[in-house]
Structure formats: C-alpha cells, structure tokens
Design a protein around this motif. Structure first.
Motif, PDB file in Angstrom:
ATOM      1  N   ARG A  47       0.831  -1.222   0.000  1.00 47.86           N
ATOM      2  CA  ARG A  47       0.000   0.000   0.000  1.00 47.86           C
ATOM      3  C   ARG A  47       0.852   1.252   0.000  1.00 47.86           C
ATOM      4  O   ARG A  47       0.518   2.234  -0.654  1.00 47.86           O
ATOM      5  N   ALA A  50       2.204   1.749  -3.450  1.00 44.91           N
ATOM      6  CA  ALA A  50       1.137   2.255  -4.319  1.00 44.91           C
ATOM      7  C   ALA A  50       0.892   3.752  -4.102  1.00 44.91           C
ATOM      8  O   ALA A  50       0.653   4.485  -5.060  1.00 44.91           O
ATOM      9  N   TRP A  83       4.776  -9.235  -7.291  1.00 44.92           N
ATOM     10  CA  TRP A  83       3.885  -8.168  -6.834  1.00 44.92           C
ATOM     11  C   TRP A  83       4.502  -6.790  -6.983  1.00 44.92           C
ATOM     12  O   TRP A  83       3.783  -5.796  -7.011  1.00 44.92           O
ATOM     13  N   LEU A  98       4.312  -1.118  -7.999  1.00 47.11           N
ATOM     14  CA  LEU A  98       3.473  -2.318  -8.003  1.00 47.11           C
ATOM     15  C   LEU A  98       3.320  -2.830  -9.425  1.00 47.11           C
ATOM     16  O   LEU A  98       3.274  -2.060 -10.377  1.00 47.11           O
ATOM     17  N   ARG A 103      -1.183  -5.187  -7.571  1.00 49.02           N
ATOM     18  CA  ARG A 103      -2.450  -4.459  -7.396  1.00 49.02           C
ATOM     19  C   ARG A 103      -3.589  -5.437  -7.093  1.00 49.02           C
ATOM     20  O   ARG A 103      -4.429  -5.168  -6.240  1.00 49.02           O
ATOM     21  N   ASP A 104      -3.580  -6.572  -7.782  1.00 47.30           N
ATOM     22  CA  ASP A 104      -4.598  -7.598  -7.524  1.00 47.30           C
ATOM     23  C   ASP A 104      -4.475  -8.155  -6.110  1.00 47.30           C
ATOM     24  O   ASP A 104      -5.479  -8.355  -5.423  1.00 47.30           O
ATOM     25  N   ALA A 107      -5.843  -5.607  -3.743  1.00 49.64           N
ATOM     26  CA  ALA A 107      -7.307  -5.552  -3.877  1.00 49.64           C
ATOM     27  C   ALA A 107      -7.960  -6.782  -3.239  1.00 49.64           C
ATOM     28  O   ALA A 107      -8.991  -6.657  -2.567  1.00 49.64           O
TER      29      ALA A 107
END
Length: 148
Positions: A47, A50, A83, A98, A103-104, A107
């Motif tokens: 996170r 990101a 990742w 990322l 990202r997957d 999520a």
C-alpha cells in the motif's frame, strides 16, 4: 519540552510495551487476513508503494521507519511473487512500483484488512484510537530525534 513529576522508576519499559502491542496487533490482523494473499506486513508495504510510486527505496524505508537492510529483506519475497518491480531510478537509487499482480493482491486482501480494522477500532473506540495514533506519531518523532 514539558516534564511532569511522574518518575520513571517502576514504569514499564516503553520499548517493550510498544513491541508487545505491535506483535499482538500484527498477530490479530494476520489471523483475520489468513487465507488471503498478503500478510499485514506485506499489505502495508504494498500500500505504501502504491501511494508513492514509483518510490525510491530510501524514501520507502523512511516512510515505513525501517532500515534499508530490513526493507530489502522484506521486498525480496514481494518481488519473487511478482507483486513489485524494483528498477534503477535517478542516479544509483532503486525504486519500486506495483505490478498488475501486486495491485490484484492488494485488492484481494483489502476486505480482510478492512474487517480487521473495523473490529479493532470498533472495540477500542475511534476517539481513543485517534489519541493513540497521535501519541504514536509523537513517539516516532522523539525516537528519530526530531524533538528534544
């Protein structure tokens, strides 16, 4: 800095108290997130990547309050899983971003993290948590020498 008259004699070690709390919280979040792609630590790192990507690794270490060696050890499995991508940045600095798989993974773990967050903050109380969060921020600054 204001000093009160409370003696440190007989007061629990601040570092040990915080470490115990951190271990207990991490264990709680990891248990709630069990069965999802990411541990709490991996989720937090991803996170933060990101939020700042592409992020120089030195900046990421600063944001996470980690030394570079620990950060690099933490990033290796994330890179191995596909990742994150670590590439050359400006000068000799490396930076992370990322990947689509990262990202997957974030999520897919987000709902479990939100559940852990809701349960913990709900039981502790949002107002109490806001005070603890502010105090923890102050402790980070003190430990890093930002205040005397």
């Amino acid at each position: 800095m204001h000093h009160n008259s409370l003696s440190i004699d007989g007061v629990a070690c601040a570092c040990n108290a915080l470490r115990k709390a951190a271990r207990a919280m991490t264990r709680f979040y990891d248990e709630v997130m069990e069965g999802y792609p990411l541990s709490l630590t991996q989720f937090a790192v991803l996170r933060n990547i990101a939020r700042h990507e592409p992020v120089p690794l030195m900046d990421l270490a600063h944001v996470l309050v980690m030394d570079r060696t620990t950060l690099y050890r933490t990033l290796k499995p994330l890179e191995r899983e596909g990742w994150i991508a670590v590439a050359e940045g400006k000068g000799r600095a490396k930076q992370a971003r990322l990947t689509a798989q990262g990202r997957d993974a974030v999520a897919n773990s987000q709902g479990a993290w939100e559940e852990a967050q809701r349960r913990m903050i709900g039981a502790f109380g949002p107002e109490r948590w806001a005070g603890v969060e502010a105090a923890l921020g102050d402790l980070v600054m003190l430990a890093q020498g930002s205040q005397a």
